[in-house]
Design a protein around this motif. Structure first.
Motif, PDB file in Angstrom:
ATOM      1  N   LEU A  18       0.844  -1.195   0.000  1.00 48.40           N
ATOM      2  CA  LEU A  18       0.000   0.000   0.000  1.00 48.40           C
ATOM      3  C   LEU A  18       0.878   1.242   0.000  1.00 48.40           C
ATOM      4  CD1 LEU A  18      -2.847   1.270   0.302  1.00 48.40           C
ATOM      5  CD2 LEU A  18      -2.577   1.048   2.777  1.00 48.40           C
ATOM      6  N   TRP A  19       0.619   2.122  -0.966  1.00 46.97           N
ATOM      7  CA  TRP A  19       1.349   3.378  -1.070  1.00 46.97           C
ATOM      8  C   TRP A  19       0.385   4.557  -0.923  1.00 46.97           C
ATOM      9  CZ3 TRP A  19       6.301   4.885  -1.127  1.00 46.97           C
ATOM     10  CH2 TRP A  19       7.289   3.923  -1.367  1.00 46.97           C
ATOM     11  N   PHE A  20       0.722   5.462  -0.030  1.00 48.43           N
ATOM     12  CA  PHE A  20       0.030   6.748   0.082  1.00 48.43           C
ATOM     13  C   PHE A  20       0.826   7.782  -0.715  1.00 48.43           C
ATOM     14  CE2 PHE A  20      -1.771   4.487   3.598  1.00 48.43           C
ATOM     15  CZ  PHE A  20      -3.036   5.027   3.792  1.00 48.43           C
ATOM     16  N   LEU A  21       0.123   8.600  -1.486  1.00 42.22           N
ATOM     17  CA  LEU A  21       0.784   9.547  -2.379  1.00 42.22           C
ATOM     18  C   LEU A  21       0.974  10.931  -1.760  1.00 42.22           C
ATOM     19  CD1 LEU A  21      -0.968   8.615  -5.754  1.00 42.22           C
ATOM     20  CD2 LEU A  21       1.213   7.774  -4.828  1.00 42.22           C
ATOM     21  N   GLY A  22       0.774  11.049  -0.444  1.00 42.15           N
ATOM     22  CA  GLY A  22       1.057  12.315   0.227  1.00 42.15           C
ATOM     23  C   GLY A  22      -0.173  13.154   0.497  1.00 42.15           C
ATOM     24  N   ASP A  23       0.031  14.261   1.208  1.00 39.35           N
ATOM     25  CA  ASP A  23      -1.015  15.194   1.652  1.00 39.35           C
ATOM     26  C   ASP A  23      -1.964  14.522   2.649  1.00 39.35           C
ATOM     27  OD1 ASP A  23       0.102  17.203   0.197  1.00 39.35           O
ATOM     28  OD2 ASP A  23      -1.656  17.610  -1.052  1.00 39.35           O
ATOM     29  N   PHE A  24      -1.480  14.342   3.847  1.00 34.54           N
ATOM     30  CA  PHE A  24      -2.245  13.690   4.913  1.00 34.54           C
ATOM     31  C   PHE A  24      -3.040  14.685   5.749  1.00 34.54           C
ATOM     32  CE2 PHE A  24       1.526  11.125   4.068  1.00 34.54           C
ATOM     33  CZ  PHE A  24       0.925   9.927   3.720  1.00 34.54           C
ATOM     34  N   THR A  25      -2.582  15.938   5.781  1.00 42.98           N
ATOM     35  CA  THR A  25      -3.163  16.915   6.699  1.00 42.98           C
ATOM     36  C   THR A  25      -3.766  18.099   5.935  1.00 42.98           C
ATOM     37  OG1 THR A  25      -1.126  18.203   6.931  1.00 42.98           O
ATOM     38  CG2 THR A  25      -1.399  16.306   8.389  1.00 42.98           C
ATOM     39  N   ASP A  26      -4.315  19.041   6.711  1.00 43.02           N
ATOM     40  CA  ASP A  26      -4.864  20.318   6.228  1.00 43.02           C
ATOM     41  C   ASP A  26      -6.208  20.130   5.520  1.00 43.02           C
ATOM     42  OD1 ASP A  26      -2.499  21.314   7.213  1.00 43.02           O
ATOM     43  OD2 ASP A  26      -1.525  21.449   5.243  1.00 43.02           O
ATOM     44  N   LEU A  31       4.563   8.758   0.495  1.00 41.47           N
ATOM     45  CA  LEU A  31       5.384   9.757  -0.184  1.00 41.47           C
ATOM     46  C   LEU A  31       5.182  11.141   0.445  1.00 41.47           C
ATOM     47  CD1 LEU A  31       4.922   8.853  -3.971  1.00 41.47           C
ATOM     48  CD2 LEU A  31       6.805   8.212  -2.449  1.00 41.47           C
ATOM     49  N   MET A  32       6.123  12.015   0.161  1.00 38.06           N
ATOM     50  CA  MET A  32       6.083  13.386   0.630  1.00 38.06           C
ATOM     51  C   MET A  32       5.168  14.219  -0.262  1.00 38.06           C
ATOM     52  SD  MET A  32       7.556  15.772   2.674  1.00 38.06           S
ATOM     53  CE  MET A  32       9.169  15.121   3.147  1.00 38.06           C
ATOM     54  N   GLY A  33       4.180  14.861   0.342  1.00 38.10           N
ATOM     55  CA  GLY A  33       3.321  15.778  -0.391  1.00 38.10           C
ATOM     56  C   GLY A  33       3.673  17.219  -0.067  1.00 38.10           C
ATOM     57  N   ASN A  34       3.134  18.144  -0.838  1.00 37.64           N
ATOM     58  CA  ASN A  34       3.435  19.553  -0.562  1.00 37.64           C
ATOM     59  C   ASN A  34       2.873  19.998   0.785  1.00 37.64           C
ATOM     60  OD1 ASN A  34       0.862  19.305  -2.135  1.00 37.64           O
ATOM     61  ND2 ASN A  34       0.732  21.503  -1.731  1.00 37.64           N
ATOM     62  N   HIS A  35       1.796  19.355   1.259  1.00 39.99           N
ATOM     63  CA  HIS A  35       1.239  19.751   2.550  1.00 39.99           C
ATOM     64  C   HIS A  35       2.078  19.224   3.721  1.00 39.99           C
ATOM     65  CE1 HIS A  35      -2.573  21.896   1.688  1.00 39.99           C
ATOM     66  NE2 HIS A  35      -2.382  21.335   0.507  1.00 39.99           N
ATOM     67  N   GLU A  36       2.836  18.158   3.516  1.00 36.70           N
ATOM     68  CA  GLU A  36       3.789  17.744   4.549  1.00 36.70           C
ATOM     69  C   GLU A  36       4.906  18.789   4.668  1.00 36.70           C
ATOM     70  OE1 GLU A  36       1.125  15.322   4.248  1.00 36.70           O
ATOM     71  OE2 GLU A  36       2.387  14.924   2.474  1.00 36.70           O
ATOM     72  N   LEU A  37       5.373  19.266   3.506  1.00 37.94           N
ATOM     73  CA  LEU A  37       6.384  20.321   3.519  1.00 37.94           C
ATOM     74  C   LEU A  37       5.830  21.594   4.165  1.00 37.94           C
ATOM     75  CD1 LEU A  37       7.761  19.810  -0.093  1.00 37.94           C
ATOM     76  CD2 LEU A  37       8.979  19.305   2.038  1.00 37.94           C
ATOM     77  N   LEU A  38       4.576  21.891   3.903  1.00 36.05           N
ATOM     78  CA  LEU A  38       3.954  23.094   4.454  1.00 36.05           C
ATOM     79  C   LEU A  38       3.825  23.000   5.970  1.00 36.05           C
ATOM     80  CD1 LEU A  38       2.625  25.797   3.807  1.00 36.05           C
ATOM     81  CD2 LEU A  38       0.475  24.569   3.410  1.00 36.05           C
ATOM     82  N   LEU A  39       3.376  21.856   6.463  1.00 36.65           N
ATOM     83  CA  LEU A  39       3.227  21.695   7.907  1.00 36.65           C
ATOM     84  C   LEU A  39       4.578  21.697   8.613  1.00 36.65           C
ATOM     85  CD1 LEU A  39       1.361  21.242  10.305  1.00 36.65           C
ATOM     86  CD2 LEU A  39       1.403  18.787   9.815  1.00 36.65           C
ATOM     87  N   LEU A  40       5.572  21.036   8.014  1.00 34.04           N
ATOM     88  CA  LEU A  40       6.929  21.073   8.578  1.00 34.04           C
ATOM     89  C   LEU A  40       7.439  22.506   8.649  1.00 34.04           C
ATOM     90  CD1 LEU A  40       8.567  18.018   6.765  1.00 34.04           C
ATOM     91  CD2 LEU A  40       8.407  18.304   9.244  1.00 34.04           C
ATOM     92  N   GLY A  41       7.235  23.257   7.569  1.00 34.91           N
ATOM     93  CA  GLY A  41       7.706  24.638   7.539  1.00 34.91           C
ATOM     94  C   GLY A  41       7.002  25.513   8.549  1.00 34.91           C
TER      95      GLY A  41
END
Length: 357
Positions: A125-133, A162-172
């Motif tokens: 199973l692969w998740f393609l990112g963007d878990f939050t927001d 995988l890393m989504g843009n919203h993971e980068l956003l939340l980390l930032g």
């Protein structure tokens, strides 16, 4: 000697050998000074043998070949080794905090049971990112994915993300807050961008170090069974390396350096979309496939109603777009879009691959 229950010639012989005094054995060294194996010990004095005992004589029955039953077995009738290959492959589009919808979709595909535990054995199973927001429980989604990763691995399968843009956003937003960054169009901050893109205060309040560490270690892309898995429908991955390993290493190194401007640039590039949708889209897909391998690209990020040219809002203001029933195949059949638009009252997609054109 009278034979009692459980006694007979063999029992009598055993008793005789057991009951005599145990002789002193030589254990230390052999005749040439080498150590003697415990199985090669000999009595120190032959007189210590019981009368009639011969060391080379074995009180064991001799079985002749003719005394045994000979059975011919056809090799085809023997149990054959079971070849256990990789299990079925599934991908999940953008979740955006919609935990209940995710659980329902995973259960529908038989990946988790009614208690929410992994029940798919060797499936992948692969998740393609963007878990939050945007949705109500982004941290709950991350906790579920982390738990399923451990449970799937224990069952011989796996659950990866995988890393989504919203993971980068939340980390930032967590790391840099209101620190100004050079956005290319004036001054911006991660905190402001996070709130503008559906950041949830409850997620930030519940965010813990192990969530941050998990997100920061996510890969940006992966190739599985001929599918190139990415989050964003953009060619910006080419800016970070000419191999999957190089891209993943560059992204992780960028996050490790913890430079606000570098992280913002990474977030900005991962936020680009629609590279595969319009004229030249198939060529854009081919540029990624030629560089990183695979025969099809699978992505999330851009909701399928957007890719179909419908105007809508990810905040749910306009949910009158097309009903999404499954992934969208486009760009000459080379791209598969997996964001069903759950934030727009659409469908959270969990899909088994490969897909027929």
């Amino acid at each position: 000697m009278t034979q009692g229950a459980g006694q007979g010639p063999e029992a009598e012989r055993t008793a005789t050998l057991r009951d005599f005094r145990v002789p002193a054995y030589v254990h230390e060294t052999g005749p040439y000074g080498h150590s003697v194996h415990p199985g090669d010990v000999v009595p120190a004095h032959e007189a210590e043998f019981p009368e009639g005992y011969t060391p080379t004589e074995r009180n064991l029955p001799v079985v002749n070949r003719g005394d045994t039953l000979q059975v011919t077995v056809d090799p085809a009738e023997l149990p054959q080794p079971v070849s256990v290959g990789p299990g079925a492959l599934f991908v999940v589009g953008d979740v955006h905090g919609y935990l209940d919808e995710l659980v329902a979709a995973l259960q529908e595909q038989g990946l988790i049971d009614t208690a929410g535990n992994w029940c798919a054995g060797t499936a992948r199973l692969w998740f393609l990112g963007d878990f939050t927001d945007r949705g109500p429980d982004g941290i709950g989604v991350i906790d579920l994915v982390m738990r399923l990763s451990a449970e799937a691995a224990a069952a011989g399968g796996y659950c990866k993300a995988l890393m989504g843009n919203h993971e980068l956003l939340l980390l930032g937003a967590k790391r840099f807050g209101d620190t100004p960054v050079n956005s290319g169009a004036g001054t911006a901050t991660f905190q402001a961008a996070w709130l503008l893109n559906g950041g949830q205060k409850t997620d930030m309040d519940r965010l813990q170090d192990h969530h941050l560490q998990w997100m920061a270690r996510l890969d940006a892309m992966e190739a599985v069974d001929g599918h190139l898995l990415v989050h964003s429908d953009t060619t910006a991955y080419l800016d970070y390396g000419d191999s999957i390993e190089a891209v993943n290493d560059t992204v992780r190194e960028t996050l490790t350096r913890n430079d606000a401007d570098e992280c913002w640039d990474l977030f900005r590039k991962f936020t680009k979309r629609f590279s595969f949708r319009d004229e030249g889209g198939a060529d854009a897909v081919r540029s990624l496939l030629d560089t990183y391998g695979g025969t099809r690209i699978v992505h999330g990020h851009s909701p399928i109603p957007y890719l179909l040219g419908e105007v809508g809002s990810e905040d749910g203001e306009d949910s009158g777009g097309p009903v999404v029933e499954g992934p969208h195949i486009y760009a000459d059949g080379l791209a598969i879009a997996m964001d069903g638009g759950v934030t727009m009252a659409g469908k959270l997609l969990v899909q088994q691959l490969p897909l027929d054109i």
